[in-house]
Design an enzyme around this catalytic site. Structure first.
Site, PDB file in Angstrom:
ATOM      1  N   GLY A  64       0.823  -1.195   0.000  1.00  0.00           N
ATOM      2  CA  GLY A  64       0.000   0.000   0.000  1.00  0.00           C
ATOM      3  C   GLY A  64       0.861   1.250   0.000  1.00  0.00           C
ATOM      4  O   GLY A  64       2.064   1.198   0.270  1.00  0.00           O
ATOM      5  N   GLY A 113      -0.331  -4.962   0.502  1.00  0.00           N
ATOM      6  CA  GLY A 113      -1.547  -4.647  -0.231  1.00  0.00           C
ATOM      7  C   GLY A 113      -1.667  -5.365  -1.554  1.00  0.00           C
ATOM      8  O   GLY A 113      -2.777  -5.606  -2.041  1.00  0.00           O
ATOM      9  N   GLU A 136       5.031  -7.090   6.863  1.00  0.00           N
ATOM     10  CA  GLU A 136       4.466  -5.955   7.593  1.00  0.00           C
ATOM     11  C   GLU A 136       5.118  -5.699   8.949  1.00  0.00           C
ATOM     12  O   GLU A 136       5.188  -4.547   9.397  1.00  0.00           O
ATOM     13  CB  GLU A 136       2.953  -6.153   7.787  1.00  0.00           C
ATOM     14  CG  GLU A 136       2.131  -5.969   6.532  1.00  0.00           C
ATOM     15  CD  GLU A 136       2.229  -7.150   5.575  1.00  0.00           C
ATOM     16  OE1 GLU A 136       1.817  -7.012   4.429  1.00  0.00           O
ATOM     17  OE2 GLU A 136       2.734  -8.222   6.000  1.00  0.00           O
ATOM     18  N   ASP A 144      -1.807  -8.154   7.071  1.00  0.00           N
ATOM     19  CA  ASP A 144      -3.208  -7.749   6.969  1.00  0.00           C
ATOM     20  C   ASP A 144      -3.730  -8.029   5.571  1.00  0.00           C
ATOM     21  O   ASP A 144      -3.272  -8.944   4.919  1.00  0.00           O
ATOM     22  CB  ASP A 144      -3.367  -6.277   7.380  1.00  0.00           C
ATOM     23  CG  ASP A 144      -2.717  -5.303   6.414  1.00  0.00           C
ATOM     24  OD1 ASP A 144      -1.711  -5.665   5.771  1.00  0.00           O
ATOM     25  OD2 ASP A 144      -3.211  -4.158   6.292  1.00  0.00           O
TER      26      ASP A 144
END
Length: 348
Positions: A64, A113, A136, A144
């Site tokens: 992301g 992401g 992450e 996530d």
């Protein structure tokens, strides 16, 4: 240059991530546009297959757009991150549950992401350049975008291994761990997309699938990984690695020690909890509890600073060792959000 290239080609709806200079990092607006077209194509009988791919040769999507989250978070704007994650996670669930087949072509790096976009569809294709990871914890976050769901369903304790170390998977490893379905040599990818467009049948992919080398390093270490990562806490895992004292265990410890202790403890609990989850929505809900609190209470902002902004790779974590993280801190980061909980309905 548009961040996304969206086309209807024959019987396919094709979405190309188009930020090659940023390794196709996913922005909030990109999430919203992708969801918009998935909604449109769901009602279009002429579109029978969805194709996700990416411009440039280095990455499908390396994660992301955390730089913007850092800027907003440092300025005290936590609402931006909350809105981004809400929309992104809703999109992840939509991809997972989408009734039409989605074929994703995962060239180069697929991380964070990118996993949420590319690894929840029904046909996840890897090639020679594919490198997939969930790193992450290195920026003070937890796996996530539904990644904890995939990790929890990996064979043995490979999920804990990959979630805590962020080790990159090649195409064979990605298939074995559960992040990919098919290996197709990348020289055939454009032809595969043309066939999908013409036939509108996801099964044409089977004509191009090849076996990957089964002699992957991961299989050779499987017994060691299960032996070490079976333990209940990150401190017990650390002790097992220290006791082992091999070159392999020392290398794994290096990977673990570069990560946020708080994120590691929460990631382990997150993955373990997903073993009892019946849906990706449950996984995303639990992930959102951490990410919602991350800018204020975790190492997330400091992790981005050290890894992405200043690039000194010397984060000042809230805890100096794994043993300093209290169970109450993990319970808080993963505790219910009451009225702030993740919702699945789109805002009109």
């Amino acid at each position: 240059m548009n961040d996304l290239i969206v086309k209807e080609q024959g019987q396919t709806g094709r979405i190309t991530l188009n930020r090659p200079e940023a390794l196709n990092a996913l922005t909030h607006d990109m999430c919203k546009v992708i969801e918009k077209y998935l909604n449109l194509w769901l009602a279009d009988e002429n579109i029978r297959v969805i194709v996700f791919d990416a411009a440039g040769g280095k990455a499908f999507c390396a994660g992301g757009d955390i730089t913007e989250m850092y800027k907003r978070g440092k300025a005290g704007d936590l609402d931006y991150g909350h809105a981004f994650w809400r929309d992104e996670y809703r999109l992840n669930a939509k991809i997972f549950n989408y009734p039409k087949p989605i074929a994703s072509f995962l060239n180069g790096f697929t991380m964070g992401g990118g996993v949420g976009i590319g690894c929840h569809g029904k046909c996840r294709i890897v090639g020679e350049s594919s490198r997939i990871a969930m790193p992450e914890c290195t920026i003070g976050l937890v796996p996530d975008v539904g990644g904890s769901y995939i990790l929890a369903n990996s064979p043995g304790h490979l999920g804990e291994f990959h979630g805590l170390t962020g080790t990159r998977m090649g195409p064979a490893e990605a298939k074995f761990v559960g992040f990919a379905d098919h290996f197709i040599p990348e020289q055939h990818w454009e032809h595969v997309k043309k066939e999908l467009s013409s036939a509108g049948d996801i099964n044409v992919i089977n004509n191009f699938v090849e076996d990957t080398d089964p002699n992957i390093d991961l299989l050779g270490k499987r017994e060691l990984i299960d032996q070490v990562f079976k333990w209940d806490t990150i401190v017990e895992i650390e002790s097992a690695l220290l006791e082992m004292g091999s070159e392999w265990s020392k290398d794994i410890l290096k990977k673990i020690y570069r990560n946020s202790p708080l994120a590691l403890a929460c990631a382990l609990q997150l993955i373990r909890n997903q073993r009892h989850s019946k849906s990706i929505e449950e996984a995303l809900d639990l992930e959102f509890r951490f990410t919602f609190r991350s800018a204020r209470y975790s190492d997330f902002i400091e992790g981005i600073r050290a890894q992405v902004i200043d690039k000194d790779f010397k984060p000042d974590w809230k805890h100096t060792s794994l043993r300093e993280v209290a169970g109450s801190e993990v319970d808080f980061m993963l505790g219910p959000l009451a009225s702030k909980a993740l919702e699945w309905e789109e805002e009109q």
